[in-house]
Write an enzyme that holds these catalytic residues in place. Structure first.
Site: not given
Ligand SMILES: *Cc1c(COP(=O)(O)O)cnc(C)c1O
Length: 379
Positions: A46, A98, A170, A195
């Site tokens: 962890r 998001y 982000d 992504k």
């Molecule tokens: C998908 C996404 C998240 C969250 O990520 P996960 O891996 O699905 O938990 C946060 N910010 C943006 C802009 C996203 O597209």
């Protein structure tokens, strides 16, 4: 070191026991100690795992940061950031955030006494107007999801610095290939590795990257104490994915431009949202803070009817109707009923997110096939 070289080499050393060029999947929960406290830097997975360490170091290098921290999902990374706060603290964020971030802010952390403000951050005066002595964080997402608004990171950094506020960016949509927020004054970069970074639609993971040692220490404490860490196999997959990040992003951008320009001249399309257009409201900022404009595009059909949008979504052959984005394959989605369903309709419409909006994640297939698919689906 230039970006492509970093994507391939940063953080990764040949395995010390065998020379394996790829960091092995250290599928282990614990590590043997010679004598209590006498170990090789690893005690429990962890806290630390060698496969995760390699990925964290690679991410830190790509974002021009110093410390990378991986989490089981992008949302777990977001969760760790907000846990830096205390009841009474305030956060300013954008109104087309998001959906999952909006949900964790309003449905989870609001109950812990943290206050969130949502405003159109593409206009910095709106941000400045909300700053007060309780403001602890400015939370930026740029380009925004799904309307592809552009927020001025440097401008936000100037506001944040003067008031001792943390600036979070982000960077999921842009990735470090297109923009490096830490260079523009951000304190923390948060990424959904699910992504573009992973890039192959086969893993869910998140990460934070910071420069400041003390901030990294506080976040690492939360990472270990709360325990939202990823397993080594997933770390291996993302490490493999980022080796081609620069090549994939280049093609996403090329295809994105072709798709955006095709939609722009289509007689049945009312409006296309893409920061590469010169008449996009903050095109000049996108040009300054990004290397290119990405492969995320949203559009609205003439007449703005939800049923037309749904029919188009059902017709696509290569654009698969699915949540998520940033994989090699093209995806399409209907934000109002999918990714952004957790945002109340009233709030959605206020932010300009209409019921007929279609979002595309343009993949790296051959552009000719993608344009033909749009042609037959829109009709
Ligand atoms: C998908 C996404 C998240 C969250 O990520 P996960 O891996 O699905 O938990 C946060 N910010 C943006 C802009 C996203 O597209």
């Amino acid at each position: 070191m230039k970006f492509g070289t970093k994507a391939i080499h940063a953080g990764v050393e040949p395995d010390p026991t065998t020379g394996a060029i790829m960091t092995p999947i250290y599928q282990t929960s614990t590590y043997v100690q010679k004598s209590p406290g006498d170990h090789k830097g690893y005690e429990y997975s962890r806290t630390h795992n060698p496969t995760r360490t390699a990925l964290q170091n690679a991410l830190a290098a790509l974002e021009n940061g110093k410390h990378g921290l991986c989490f089981a999902t992008g949302m777990a990374a977001t969760d760790a950031i907000i846990k830096l706060l205390q009841p009474g603290d305030e956060v300013i964020s954008t109104n087309d955030l998001y959906g999952g971030s909006y949900r964790i802010f309003t449905k989870i952390f609001q109950n812990y006494g943290i206050k969130f403000h949502f405003t159109d951050m593409s206009n910095l005066a709106n941000v400045e107007a909300l700053v007060n002595e309780k403001t602890r964080m400015i939370w930026v997402e740029t380009p925004t999801n799904p309307l592809l608004n552009i927020i001025d990171i440097k401008g936000c950094a100037a506001i944040a610095k003067s008031k001792n506020i943390l600036l979070i960016v982000d960077n999921t949509f842009a990735t470090p290939y297109l923009q490096t927020p830490l260079d523009l004054g951000a304190d923390i970069v948060t990424l959904s590795l699910t992504k573009y970074m992973g890039g192959h639609s086969d893993v869910v993971m998140g990460a934070l990257v910071v420069k400041n040692d003390e901030l990294a220490e506080r976040l690492a404490f939360i990472q270990n104490a709360c325990g939202g860490t990823p397993g080594p196999q997933d770390c291996f997959l993302v490490l493999r994915g980022i080796k081609t990040l620069h090549i994939r992003m280049e093609r996403h951008c090329q295809n994105g431009r072709k798709v955006a320009e095709y939609l722009q001249q289509h007689p049945k399309v009312e409006k296309v949202f893409w920061p590469g257009f010169e008449d996009h409201k903050n095109h000049h900022i996108a040009k300054e803070q990004m290397r290119d404009f990405g492969g995320m595009i949203s559009f609205v059909l003439k007449g703005d009817r939800q049923e037309d949008a749904i029919k188009t979504l059902e017709q696509f052959r290569y654009f698969s109707l699915a949540e998520s984005l940033g994989g090699v394959e093209s995806l399409c989605g209907h934000p109002a009923s999918m990714t952004h369903a957790s945002i109340p309709k009233e709030e959605r419409l206020k932010a300009g997110l209409s019921d007929s909006l279609i979002r595309l994640s343009v993949g790296i297939e051959d552009a000719e096939d993608l344009l033909a698919d749009l042609e037959q689906a829109i009709g």
